[in-house]
Design a protein around this motif. Structure first.
Motif, mmCIF file in Angstrom:
data_model
loop_
_atom_site.group_PDB
_atom_site.id
_atom_site.type_symbol
_atom_site.label_atom_id
_atom_site.label_comp_id
_atom_site.label_asym_id
_atom_site.label_seq_id
_atom_site.Cartn_x
_atom_site.Cartn_y
_atom_site.Cartn_z
ATOM 1 N N ALA A 64 10.592 -11.667 -2.377
ATOM 2 C CA ALA A 64 12.032 -11.441 -2.471
ATOM 3 C C ALA A 64 12.320 -10.096 -3.104
ATOM 4 O O ALA A 64 12.605 -10.006 -4.287
ATOM 5 N N THR A 65 12.207 -9.027 -2.321
ATOM 6 C CA THR A 65 12.567 -7.708 -2.831
ATOM 7 C C THR A 65 13.130 -6.870 -1.703
ATOM 8 O O THR A 65 12.764 -7.053 -0.535
ATOM 9 N N HIS A 66 14.028 -5.978 -2.034
ATOM 10 C CA HIS A 66 14.537 -5.025 -1.047
ATOM 11 C C HIS A 66 13.948 -3.650 -1.296
ATOM 12 O O HIS A 66 14.360 -2.673 -0.687
ATOM 13 N N ASN A 67 12.991 -3.563 -2.208
ATOM 14 C CA ASN A 67 12.351 -2.292 -2.542
ATOM 15 C C ASN A 67 11.041 -2.184 -1.738
ATOM 16 O O ASN A 67 10.065 -2.861 -2.043
ATOM 17 N N HIS B 197 8.806 0.056 -1.617
ATOM 18 C CA HIS B 197 7.638 0.505 -2.395
ATOM 19 C C HIS B 197 6.936 -0.681 -3.044
ATOM 20 O O HIS B 197 5.710 -0.737 -3.137
ATOM 21 N N LYS B 198 7.727 -1.640 -3.531
ATOM 22 C CA LYS B 198 7.117 -2.839 -4.122
ATOM 23 C C LYS B 198 6.366 -3.623 -3.053
ATOM 24 O O LYS B 198 5.262 -4.115 -3.305
ATOM 25 N N VAL B 199 6.960 -3.747 -1.863
ATOM 26 C CA VAL B 199 6.303 -4.483 -0.772
ATOM 27 C C VAL B 199 4.943 -3.856 -0.482
ATOM 28 O O VAL B 199 3.928 -4.550 -0.387
ATOM 29 N N ILE C 146 15.919 -15.346 -10.849
ATOM 30 C CA ILE C 146 17.136 -15.360 -10.018
ATOM 31 C C ILE C 146 16.769 -14.986 -8.575
ATOM 32 O O ILE C 146 17.175 -15.648 -7.612
ATOM 33 N N LYS C 147 15.941 -13.936 -8.429
ATOM 34 C CA LYS C 147 15.583 -13.468 -7.080
ATOM 35 C C LYS C 147 14.631 -14.437 -6.380
ATOM 36 O O LYS C 147 14.798 -14.738 -5.201
ATOM 37 N N ALA C 148 13.623 -14.947 -7.107
ATOM 38 C CA ALA C 148 12.638 -15.837 -6.479
ATOM 39 C C ALA C 148 13.258 -17.185 -6.105
ATOM 40 O O ALA C 148 12.963 -17.740 -5.039
ATOM 41 N N GLY D 157 3.665 7.163 -5.218
ATOM 42 C CA GLY D 157 4.391 6.129 -5.952
ATOM 43 C C GLY D 157 5.885 6.179 -5.719
ATOM 44 O O GLY D 157 6.359 6.617 -4.667
ATOM 45 N N PHE D 158 6.658 5.771 -6.737
ATOM 46 C CA PHE D 158 8.117 5.723 -6.612
ATOM 47 C C PHE D 158 8.734 5.693 -8.009
ATOM 48 O O PHE D 158 8.017 5.713 -9.028
ATOM 49 N N GLY D 159 10.052 5.638 -8.048
ATOM 50 C CA GLY D 159 10.774 5.450 -9.303
ATOM 51 C C GLY D 159 10.396 6.473 -10.368
ATOM 52 O O GLY D 159 10.418 7.687 -10.139
ATOM 53 N N TYR D 160 9.969 5.983 -11.521
ATOM 54 C CA TYR D 160 9.665 6.835 -12.675
ATOM 55 C C TYR D 160 8.218 7.334 -12.691
ATOM 56 O O TYR D 160 7.801 7.974 -13.661
ATOM 57 N N ASP D 161 7.439 7.056 -11.650
ATOM 58 C CA ASP D 161 6.026 7.468 -11.636
ATOM 59 C C ASP D 161 5.828 8.962 -11.949
ATOM 60 O O ASP D 161 4.882 9.305 -12.670
ATOM 61 N N PRO D 162 6.693 9.887 -11.434
ATOM 62 C CA PRO D 162 6.453 11.320 -11.696
ATOM 63 C C PRO D 162 6.590 11.732 -13.169
ATOM 64 O O PRO D 162 6.155 12.827 -13.535
ATOM 65 N N VAL E 255 -5.747 3.936 -7.297
ATOM 66 C CA VAL E 255 -5.939 4.010 -8.754
ATOM 67 C C VAL E 255 -4.739 3.381 -9.462
ATOM 68 O O VAL E 255 -4.893 2.574 -10.371
ATOM 69 N N LYS E 256 -3.528 3.736 -9.025
ATOM 70 C CA LYS E 256 -2.347 3.106 -9.617
ATOM 71 C C LYS E 256 -2.426 1.585 -9.447
ATOM 72 O O LYS E 256 -2.200 0.836 -10.400
ATOM 73 N N ASN E 257 -2.773 1.140 -8.236
ATOM 74 C CA ASN E 257 -2.786 -0.301 -7.962
ATOM 75 C C ASN E 257 -3.915 -1.042 -8.668
ATOM 76 O O ASN E 257 -3.944 -2.270 -8.669
ATOM 77 N N SER F 208 -1.897 -0.640 -12.799
ATOM 78 C CA SER F 208 -0.458 -0.706 -13.104
ATOM 79 C C SER F 208 -0.020 -2.043 -13.689
ATOM 80 O O SER F 208 -0.737 -3.044 -13.632
ATOM 81 N N HIS F 209 1.188 -2.031 -14.246
ATOM 82 C CA HIS F 209 1.874 -3.232 -14.719
ATOM 83 C C HIS F 209 1.922 -4.298 -13.620
ATOM 84 O O HIS F 209 1.763 -5.476 -13.877
ATOM 85 N N ARG F 210 2.126 -3.868 -12.372
ATOM 86 C CA ARG F 210 2.195 -4.807 -11.248
ATOM 87 C C ARG F 210 0.806 -5.421 -11.005
ATOM 88 O O ARG F 210 0.687 -6.626 -10.757
ATOM 89 N N ALA F 211 -0.229 -4.595 -11.078
ATOM 90 C CA ALA F 211 -1.605 -5.090 -10.893
ATOM 91 C C ALA F 211 -1.955 -6.075 -12.003
ATOM 92 O O ALA F 211 -2.588 -7.109 -11.756
#
Ligand code: ITT
Length: 200
Positions: free
Chosen positions: A6-9, A11-13, A50-52, A153-158, A176-178, A181-184
């Motif tokens: 459940a995301t519209h982003n 980059h997350k997908v 809420i999203k899930a 990446g995306f968002g605040y990565d730079p 490497v990020k994956n 990262s916080h998501r990993a």
């Protein structure tokens, strides 16, 4: 097994597919295209659920949602849950990171410490063998750079320099990020739970 993300982003997908594809090859991730709920929670966890829950109710399938953001120590954890709209609704990622750099212009290391946070909510609706819910959290420690660099990446990565690196998250290869990262890290916690559910 199919699960709904459940995301519209987009980059997350992409990151979900790369992280999950490697660790759970039998899993198919479906994009959620139903109605978007109002994200009015006061924590990452509340917003992730809420999203899930909205996706699980709409699709009847096992659903995941990611609520994430960047938290700067000297700013008391802001932007936090407001990361996606820090420079105002619709301002966009570039405006968000430029505002954050401007807000920190007088701050020098070691006071630029920050972390990325990710909460992933898992919701299994009755129609898919539930009800069952689980939340997993990941935290990626680092600091805010003095200027932006990198194109991945995306968002605040730079403007985020992860601990253990001298370059921004946007200069790291996606693999490497994956891996760091916080998501990993949230996924590392979530995968045993997903395996339990899919084995049941
Ligand atoms: P959905 O709610 O549809 O999933 P969103 O982008 O609005 O998409 P969030 O409310 O969770 O999602 O906001 C997350 C924001 O935090 C995101 O837009 C980025 O600005 C930032 N962020 C999260 N993870 C990031 C990452 O890995 N790298 C850089 N910035 C990230």
């Amino acid at each position: 097994l199919e699960i709904v993300l459940a995301t519209h982003n987009q980059h997350k997908v992409d990151e979900f597919q790369k992280i999950l594809g490697e660790r759970m090859p039998g899993l198919t991730v479906l994009a959620y295209d139903g109605p978007e709920p109002v994200e009015d929670g006061t924590s990452f966890e509340a917003n992730a659920f809420i999203k899930a829950r909205a996706a699980a109710a709409h699709t009847g399938r096992i659903s995941l949602a990611d609520d994430s953001g960047i938290a700067v120590d000297v700013m008391g954890g802001s932007p936090g849950i407001f990361s996606a709209r820090w420079a105002g609704p619709g301002a966009g990622a570039q405006a968000n990171l430029e505002l954050l750099l401007a807000q920190l212009s007088d701050i020098r290391d070691p006071h630029r410490a920050a972390h990325f946070h990710c909460t992933i909510a898992l919701v299994v609706p009755e129609a898919a063998g539930g009800p069952h819910e689980h939340a997993a959290v990941g935290r990626w420690q680092g600091r805010i750079a003095l200027a932006e660099s990198g194109a991945h990446g995306f968002g605040y990565d730079p403007i985020f320099v992860p601990e253990g690196f001298d370059v921004s998250a946007a200069e790291l290869a996606p693999e490497v990020k994956n891996a760091h990262s916080h998501r990993a890290l949230a996924f590392a916690e979530l995968i045993p739970e997903l395996e339990r559910i899919t084995a049941a």
